[in-house]
Write a protein that holds these residues in place. Structure first.
Motif, PDB file in Angstrom:
ATOM      1  N   ASP C  62      22.545  -0.606  35.232  1.00 35.69           N
ATOM      2  CA  ASP C  62      22.524   0.697  35.661  1.00 35.69           C
ATOM      3  C   ASP C  62      20.905   0.943  35.433  1.00 35.69           C
ATOM      4  O   ASP C  62      20.600   1.803  36.576  1.00 35.69           O
ATOM      5  CB  ASP C  62      22.846   1.524  34.140  1.00 35.69           C
ATOM      6  CG  ASP C  62      24.421   1.518  34.234  1.00 35.69           C
ATOM      7  OD1 ASP C  62      24.912   1.294  35.233  1.00 35.69           O
ATOM      8  OD2 ASP C  62      24.851   2.063  33.248  1.00 35.69           O
ATOM      9  N   GLY C  63      20.186   0.312  35.123  1.00 41.68           N
ATOM     10  CA  GLY C  63      18.676   0.331  35.099  1.00 41.68           C
ATOM     11  C   GLY C  63      18.090  -0.131  36.378  1.00 41.68           C
ATOM     12  O   GLY C  63      17.489   0.790  36.883  1.00 41.68           O
ATOM     13  N   LYS C  65      19.870  -0.146  39.126  1.00 38.75           N
ATOM     14  CA  LYS C  65      20.508   0.496  39.979  1.00 38.75           C
ATOM     15  C   LYS C  65      19.646   1.974  40.009  1.00 38.75           C
ATOM     16  O   LYS C  65      19.291   2.357  41.280  1.00 38.75           O
ATOM     17  CB  LYS C  65      21.905   0.897  39.587  1.00 38.75           C
ATOM     18  CG  LYS C  65      22.458   1.943  40.551  1.00 38.75           C
ATOM     19  CD  LYS C  65      23.800   2.623  39.934  1.00 38.75           C
ATOM     20  CE  LYS C  65      23.808   3.460  39.157  1.00 38.75           C
ATOM     21  NZ  LYS C  65      24.669   4.283  38.490  1.00 38.75           N
ATOM     22  N   ASN C  66      19.279   2.576  38.965  1.00 40.64           N
ATOM     23  CA  ASN C  66      18.704   3.674  38.927  1.00 40.64           C
ATOM     24  C   ASN C  66      16.954   3.661  39.441  1.00 40.64           C
ATOM     25  O   ASN C  66      16.571   4.446  40.187  1.00 40.64           O
ATOM     26  CB  ASN C  66      18.481   4.196  37.629  1.00 40.64           C
ATOM     27  CG  ASN C  66      19.675   5.162  37.158  1.00 40.64           C
ATOM     28  OD1 ASN C  66      20.055   6.044  38.074  1.00 40.64           O
ATOM     29  ND2 ASN C  66      19.970   5.252  35.842  1.00 40.64           N
ATOM     30  N   LYS C  69      17.598   3.271  43.312  1.00 42.36           N
ATOM     31  CA  LYS C  69      18.280   4.391  44.226  1.00 42.36           C
ATOM     32  C   LYS C  69      17.202   5.195  44.806  1.00 42.36           C
ATOM     33  O   LYS C  69      16.156   5.324  44.331  1.00 42.36           O
ATOM     34  CB  LYS C  69      19.312   5.359  43.309  1.00 42.36           C
ATOM     35  CG  LYS C  69      20.476   4.794  42.943  1.00 42.36           C
ATOM     36  CD  LYS C  69      21.190   5.480  42.123  1.00 42.36           C
ATOM     37  CE  LYS C  69      22.007   6.667  42.563  1.00 42.36           C
ATOM     38  NZ  LYS C  69      22.986   7.038  41.825  1.00 42.36           N
ATOM     39  N   GLU C  71      15.147   8.305  45.865  1.00 41.89           N
ATOM     40  CA  GLU C  71      14.671   9.397  44.958  1.00 41.89           C
ATOM     41  C   GLU C  71      14.580  10.745  46.008  1.00 41.89           C
ATOM     42  O   GLU C  71      13.911  10.547  47.155  1.00 41.89           O
ATOM     43  CB  GLU C  71      12.803   9.124  44.778  1.00 41.89           C
ATOM     44  CG  GLU C  71      12.610   8.245  43.702  1.00 41.89           C
ATOM     45  CD  GLU C  71      12.658   8.821  42.267  1.00 41.89           C
ATOM     46  OE1 GLU C  71      12.938  10.087  42.286  1.00 41.89           O
ATOM     47  OE2 GLU C  71      12.278   8.106  41.601  1.00 41.89           O
ATOM     48  N   TYR C 239      17.905  16.240  40.584  1.00 44.54           N
ATOM     49  CA  TYR C 239      17.435  15.062  40.237  1.00 44.54           C
ATOM     50  C   TYR C 239      18.342  13.790  40.561  1.00 44.54           C
ATOM     51  O   TYR C 239      19.231  13.844  40.297  1.00 44.54           O
ATOM     52  CB  TYR C 239      16.800  14.982  38.797  1.00 44.54           C
ATOM     53  CG  TYR C 239      15.565  15.805  38.513  1.00 44.54           C
ATOM     54  CD1 TYR C 239      14.444  15.380  38.634  1.00 44.54           C
ATOM     55  CD2 TYR C 239      16.029  17.306  38.181  1.00 44.54           C
ATOM     56  CE1 TYR C 239      13.380  16.215  38.644  1.00 44.54           C
ATOM     57  CE2 TYR C 239      14.931  18.100  37.981  1.00 44.54           C
ATOM     58  CZ  TYR C 239      13.660  17.627  38.074  1.00 44.54           C
ATOM     59  OH  TYR C 239      12.685  18.446  37.872  1.00 44.54           O
ATOM     60  N   SER C 240      17.440  12.670  40.963  1.00 48.04           N
ATOM     61  CA  SER C 240      18.364  11.674  41.244  1.00 48.04           C
ATOM     62  C   SER C 240      17.210  10.462  40.804  1.00 48.04           C
ATOM     63  O   SER C 240      16.241  10.442  40.418  1.00 48.04           O
ATOM     64  CB  SER C 240      18.309  11.215  42.905  1.00 48.04           C
ATOM     65  OG  SER C 240      17.056  11.101  43.176  1.00 48.04           O
ATOM     66  N   ALA C 241      17.905   9.178  40.859  1.00 45.85           N
ATOM     67  CA  ALA C 241      17.425   8.122  40.737  1.00 45.85           C
ATOM     68  C   ALA C 241      16.686   7.816  39.154  1.00 45.85           C
ATOM     69  O   ALA C 241      17.283   8.313  38.134  1.00 45.85           O
ATOM     70  CB  ALA C 241      16.288   7.410  41.755  1.00 45.85           C
ATOM     71  N   MET C 242      15.451   7.675  39.274  1.00 46.18           N
ATOM     72  CA  MET C 242      14.559   7.124  37.906  1.00 46.18           C
ATOM     73  C   MET C 242      14.383   8.643  37.219  1.00 46.18           C
ATOM     74  O   MET C 242      14.345   8.687  36.205  1.00 46.18           O
ATOM     75  CB  MET C 242      13.596   6.488  38.223  1.00 46.18           C
ATOM     76  CG  MET C 242      12.980   5.607  37.204  1.00 46.18           C
ATOM     77  SD  MET C 242      14.414   4.436  36.599  1.00 46.18           S
ATOM     78  CE  MET C 242      14.105   4.366  34.975  1.00 46.18           C
ATOM     79  N   PHE C 244      16.264  11.178  37.361  1.00 49.07           N
ATOM     80  CA  PHE C 244      17.472  11.496  36.614  1.00 49.07           C
ATOM     81  C   PHE C 244      17.570  10.823  35.119  1.00 49.07           C
ATOM     82  O   PHE C 244      17.882  11.114  34.274  1.00 49.07           O
ATOM     83  CB  PHE C 244      18.597  11.419  37.611  1.00 49.07           C
ATOM     84  CG  PHE C 244      19.881  11.590  36.735  1.00 49.07           C
ATOM     85  CD1 PHE C 244      20.494  12.648  36.322  1.00 49.07           C
ATOM     86  CD2 PHE C 244      20.668  10.262  36.429  1.00 49.07           C
ATOM     87  CE1 PHE C 244      21.648  12.772  35.744  1.00 49.07           C
ATOM     88  CE2 PHE C 244      21.706  10.358  35.837  1.00 49.07           C
ATOM     89  CZ  PHE C 244      22.349  11.401  35.273  1.00 49.07           C
ATOM     90  N   SER C 245      17.475   9.482  35.684  1.00 53.43           N
ATOM     91  CA  SER C 245      17.206   8.399  34.505  1.00 53.43           C
ATOM     92  C   SER C 245      16.509   8.863  33.245  1.00 53.43           C
ATOM     93  O   SER C 245      16.885   8.772  32.259  1.00 53.43           O
ATOM     94  CB  SER C 245      17.102   7.114  34.993  1.00 53.43           C
ATOM     95  OG  SER C 245      17.331   5.931  34.200  1.00 53.43           O
TER      96      SER C 245
END
Lengths: 553, 166, 430
Positions: C62-63, C65-66, C69, C71, C239-242, C244-245
């Protein structure tokens, strides 16, 4: 013409009539009408195979049997004449039972190969069995097999499917009067055959036997396996291949003309059309088209000028034409047009020429050596003029030039230093120097041409299949045709383009926006067409003031 | 099997609870958590048993000599509600009608199975198969060769012993 | 044994910082994994079991992937605050845990190392102060997204945070009164001395604190700010990617801090139950494990294995609360917003306020009776608190606070829709 179908003629008031009852409804028809036609006039179709309006009636298919009160047996309605006081039941138990039985007999030997049969979808056996036949066949006997036979010409024969109506035999005997087909053998071994090896080769009207065959026994090689009948759109049109003006249907699919079929018009072509016209449809499907209005001469004409669109192109044309005319540098206008242009197109062209100070409109037309007359219908022939609207062009003031193969005759135009307009003529025999000297050279056409190199404006027009309009045939009959195909890109009908130019040049506020307006305006200002209206043309066309007599009329 | 409707009475006033109900719920979820029986099917390893009436990727049946059974009659493109079949008919060397082009767009297809139902020669079938992932969109237009190569069983739209459901 | 000092102390401090940070990140990662596994089990599924053995590498996947991904940046977002939001959210979540002691002091050749990153004198107040800062990240990102759902989520978050911060603080006051100090190290020591974990003598405070902690961490049944069915995903919709993470990590880090805090405040921290050999406290220059009857300090015997054992116990307690979070999430449905507010203001606040008075009075009475701080002291408080708790639960349970939308019995008359018909033209026979 068949003796069994006297035409109800409106201007003869003294026609004797009879009144009879069909399926409980009173019908009044002219004396001599058959029961089948009388029933048809009230909307009841009695199934029939051997009977065809344009042929004699042998009453041999036994499918049109109806109950007539007082008659001991069922009567074949195609030959029984309507009598005063007759009571007819087309849907009586007896009649239905009988017809169901006859249909079952047909299916004893008719193969169930509808999936691979070209007639499927327009097959009378399919229709009748669906309406009146049995759900399931009871026959367990093997079917007799003939295989298929090449009859020559465009005609292919599938013997298994034949229902022995003999329409094709009678057509060749009675109408074309070139007896090449006959029935050989007897009983269920009967089969249609040709006499000699050449079969139907060399005949000029044999394509009609495919049309009149009620089942898929006679099929067109050209159309073989090409499309399914139910997928085709039918558009009423006029055959453009000679000046007879036969009424046809354009059968189209995927924006392509797939085949031509004759359309009934007893004033022009009866039920028939010639093979010459029938097979000349590929030009309507030509993919090399002009799609955007282009201005600028030679190399100055780039695709980027296309994006300027019609308004800019026509403004350009009108401005230049007007400044030439005002400066007195235009001289006489020389216009070349195609004899396949519609009356509206020609009218608009003449109007533009007049607005620019007058000039000459010429056309070139291919001409065959002989007419090919259909002997059983002498008013119908493949005419010598191999274009649809030569007569209309003459009526509207154009002059024919050039040779019988539609070449030459344009020497004066090619080097003209005034205004030159080309409408529809592809100028195949002219080089790229055509119009080099012209002060203003407009090229209106559907297809690109080398001779348009020096045109100041190349304006894309529709073909006749892509627009509405009228043709005037050799007799002087003005007939409508309708739009069957979508025009590519920005191509527009010539009457719309030239009508707008003419309106602008002559300072009129409005230009025609439909073929109807264009025609009505044309008829209003042209003596030859005086009195005609778009609505008045109807389905059979209308005659101009000075008609040309035809043989057989 | 009819639709079952369960009528839940709203509890009388004062007889409802939140905490006790919440605790009951916690107990329930805990029981499920420790329950080793799981319903998940481990898909790639465990394959689903497809119903014989499952309508999936099409199959074109062939004759023994490898020709397609299709006679290009045009009924399937006519009946297709999604308009996903492209057919161009023609005549082969033996004068038989056959499909020059037969393409099914599996993206457009709604897998109603009407092409199979309408086919007079039992040529085109929907099949008991659903794994047609691809890396590009144009691979989803199956041409005739690809349809003939499909080797999964075709769908039984009706019981052969009782074709009219009588 | 002397506390560590000098250069070794600095090194030890650095080591603790790095160690705790790493531990927090790993625990957060595996809490997400646990969340997914537990939720799957509760729903009779397997959950992630593809990446590595038992899906244990799933958080790493998951990490990765994030990070990989795309931004996204909404065109109308305020770029500066939009980027700042996730950072403001994650930093307080990671910093708050610094004051929580996680094991018994560790003896080393250079001295004894306290097993807490920063034993600041303000202790619990640090946690409250820093924990409340996390809300800035949420509000700022919700506003900066320029998205109405995100904005609504942010508003809800701040309203909820304010509402439950009060109850949380008042519940804490009870513990502070009993411990007489605010440092968490002292809290642990006092619980060891009382022979009771504060969960018992302060049971109502414990319950109020747990409820408030759920609300503060925005976890179900209080996940108003990211109510999927109403607000898409609330403040982190855009928010997306990191980025959001980072919100995701912040949420779980908050959970972990809250769990550690609850374990420390109410379950004795790293204290091993029913054992006194692990007790250790730095008192007046020495480590002691208690006082004898004469009041003389007993020196503590520190050992590395004891630190390890207490660390394990602390981890278990924290894990229990983490599990509780997950368990509750997959059981209880979300409250309606008005219910959240009602519970916060009309129930939690007055009850905790009253409870503070009860506890204060009880302690005053016990002190007046000169009952020493010890088992009996705790027993009395336990009985008093138990009665309060029973009353509170009885009150809370009976449909009085949390009920369906239609509560006709409370209106004492049938509920009738307002007559909104517009008078129309009279129709014959009408």
């Amino acid at each position: 013409m068949s003796q069994s179908t006297p035409q109800a003629n409106g201007n003869d008031a003294a026609v004797e009539t009879v009144t009879l009852t069909i399926d409980g409804r009173e019908v009044t028809v002219p004396k001599g009408t058959t029961v089948l036609k009388a029933a048809e006039s009230v909307g009841t179709e009695v199934p029939h195979y051997c009977f065809h309006e344009g042929l004699s009636s042998p009453a041999m298919c036994r499918l049109c049997l109806v109950e007539v009160e007082g008659a001991p047996k069922l009567q074949p309605s195609c030959v029984t004449q309507a009598q005063d006081g007759q009571v007819v039941r087309t849907q009586g138990d007896q009649a239905l039972r009988q017809r169901r039985g006859v249909l079952e007999f047909y299916l004893v030997n008719h193969p169930l190969d509808c999936p691979i049969c070209d007639q499927s979808g327009e097959c009378h056996l399919q229709d009748y069995v669906h309406e009146e036949g049995r759900d399931h066949g009871r026959s367990r006997e093997p079917k007799r097999v003939f295989g298929r036979d090449d009859f020559g010409g465009d005609v292919l024969f599938y013997g298994d499917r034949c229902v022995m109506c003999t329409r094709c035999v009678r057509f060749m005997n009675e109408v074309e009067q070139d007896p090449r087909l006959t029935v050989v053998e007897r009983g269920n071994r009967s089969v249609i055959d040709t006499f000699f090896e050449e079969g139907l080769d060399g005949t000029h009207w044999s394509g009609n036997v495919v049309d009149i065959c009620p089942v898929g026994a006679l099929v067109s090689k050209d159309f073989l396996y090409k499309q399914r009948a139910w997928d085709l759109d039918h558009t009423p049109s006029i055959c453009p291949s000679c000046s007879q003006g036969c009424n046809i249907s354009l059968h189209t699919r995927d924006n392509l003309v797939q085949r031509l079929k004759p359309r009934k018009n007893l004033d022009v072509n009866g039920h028939w059309m010639c093979d010459h016209g029938r097979h000349r449809y590929e030009f309507m499907n030509r993919p090399d088209r002009l799609t955007e209005p282009l201005t600028g001469r030679g190399t100055a004409r780039t695709p980027s000028s296309a994006s300027r669109g019609w308004r800019a192109a026509l403004t350009d044309v009108v401005d230049r034409a007007r400044s030439l005319a005002e400066g007195g540098r235009g001289g006489r206008v020389m216009a070349v047009m195609s004899p396949n242009a519609s009356n509206e197109d020609i009218g608009a062209l003449v109007e533009v020429v007049d607005a620019l100070g007058g000039g000459d409109v010429v056309y070139r037309m291919a001409r065959a050596d002989d007419e090919i007359v259909l002997k059983g219908y002498p008013s119908l022939a493949r005419r010598r003029d191999l274009a649809a609207n030569g007569h209309g062009a003459e009526l509207l003031g154009a002059t024919r030039v050039g040779d019988d193969d539609a070449t030459g005759g344009l020497e004066a135009v090619a080097d003209h230093d005034g205004i030159v307009i080309v409408l529809g003529d592809e100028l195949d025999d002219q080089g790229e120097d055509f119009g080099r000297a012209a002060a203003l050279y407009l090229y209106l056409g559907a297809h690109p041409s080398e001779a348009a190199t020096h045109a100041d404006a190349v304006l894309p027009t529709t073909t006749f299949a892509e627009q509405e309009g009228t043709f005037t045939n050799i007799q002087g009959r003005v007939q409508r045709f309708r739009q069957g195909l979508r025009a590519p890109g920005s191509a527009r009908p010539a009457w719309l383009i030239l009508g707008a130019v003419a309106a602008e040049l002559s300072g009129r506020e409005t230009a025609p926006t439909s073929a109807e307006e264009a025609f009505d305006a044309l008829a209003g200002r042209t003596n030859a067409l005086a009195g005609l209206t778009w609505d008045g043309l109807g389905s059979r066309g209308a005659l101009v003031n000075e008609t040309v007599p035809l043989a057989g009329d | 099997m009819g639709v079952q409707v369960k009528v839940i009475q709203r509890p009388e006033p004062g007889r409802t609870s939140y905490l006790r109900a919440a605790l009951k719920g916690m107990a329930l979820t805990f029981r499920h958590m420790v329950n080793p029986t799981k319903v998940t099917q481990q898909y790639p390893e465990e394959q689903t048993d497809l119903s014989p009436r499952w309508r999936g990727t099409h199959v074109m049946e062939t004759h023994a000599d490898g020709r397609p059974k299709c006679v290009a009659c045009g009924l399937c493109p006519t009946v297709c509600p999604a308009n996903c079949i492209r057919l161009v008919g023609g005549e082969d060397d033996n004068g038989n009608r056959y499909p020059i082009v037969y393409e099914i767009d599996e993206f457009r297809c709604i897998f109603c199975g009407m092409c199979q139902e309408v086919c007079p020669v039992e040529a085109i079938h929907v099949g008991q198969h659903f794994e047609n992932a691809e890396y590009s969109r144009d691979r989803f237009v199956y041409d005739l060769d690809r349809l003939m190569e499909q080797d999964h069983p075709s769908t039984l739209l009706w019981d052969p012993s009782d074709p009219r459901s009588e | 044994m002397e506390p560590i000092s000098g250069v070794p102390a600095v090194l030890a401090m650095l080591g603790k910082i790095v160690g705790i940070f790493t531990a927090v990140m790993i625990v957060v990662a595996y809490t997400t994994y646990a969340e997914r596994r537990v939720s799957a089990w509760i729903q009779d599924r397997h959950g992630p079991n593809r990446v590595g053995p038992f899906g244990l590498l799933q958080p790493i996947a998951d990490g990765i992937k994030n990070i990989l991904k795309e931004e996204t940046m909404p065109a109308t977002a305020n770029r500066f605050w939009f980027v700042l939001g996730p950072m403001l959210s994650i930093i307080p979540a990671l910093v708050a845990i610094a004051v929580v002691p996680f094991a018994a002091p560790l003896p080393t050749p250079w001295g004894v190392v306290d097993m807490v990153v920063a034993d600041v004198p303000i202790g619990v107040l640090w946690v409250l102060a820093i924990g409340s800062l996390g809300i800035y990240g949420i509000v700022i990102s919700g506003w900066a997204s320029n998205n109405k759902y995100a904005f609504l989520g942010a508003l809800r978050a701040s309203a909820q945070m304010v509402s439950y911060e009060v109850a949380l603080g008042l519940a804490l006051i009870a513990t502070l009164m009993l411990a007489g100090n605010v440092t968490l190290t002292e809290m642990v020591w006092q619980q060891q001395q009382l022979d009771w974990w504060y969960a018992f003598p302060l049971s109502l405070a414990f319950i109020l604190f747990v409820i408030s902690a759920f609300a503060e961490t925005n976890r179900l049944p209080f996940d108003m700010p990211e109510a999927e069915s109403e607000l898409v995903t609330g403040y982190h919709t855009e928010y997306s990617a990191m980025k959001f993470s980072m919100f995701f990590i912040a949420e779980y880090a908050h959970m972990m801090t809250a769990s550690a805090l609850m374990a420390t405040l109410f379950l004795g921290g790293w204290d091993i139950p029913f054992a006194t050999w692990d007790d250790a406290y730095y008192w007046q220059g020495q480590y002691i494990s208690g006082f004898d009857e004469a009041g003389a300090p007993i020196a503590a015997s520190l050992a590395a294995w004891k630190s390890l054992a207490t660390y394990a116990v602390f981890s278990l307690k924290t894990a229990f609360f983490l599990f509780l979070y997950i368990w509750v999430r997959w059981t209880l449905p979300r409250f309606r917003y008005d219910q959240v507010m009602t519970l916060g203001w009309k129930v939690m606040l007055p009850v905790s306020l009253a409870y503070v008075m009860v506890v204060a009075s009880t302690i005053l009475v016990l002190d007046y009776l000169e009952i020493p701080y010890g088992f009996v002291f705790g027993l009395v408080l336990t009985v008093v608190s138990g009665l309060c708790t029973l009353g509170f639960l009885f009150f809370l349970d009976r449909d009085r606070v949390i009920a369906g939308a239609a509560v006709p019995h409370r209106l004492d008359r049938p509920v009738r829709m307002p007559d909104t018909r517009v008078p129309g033209p009279a129709i014959r026979g009408d």
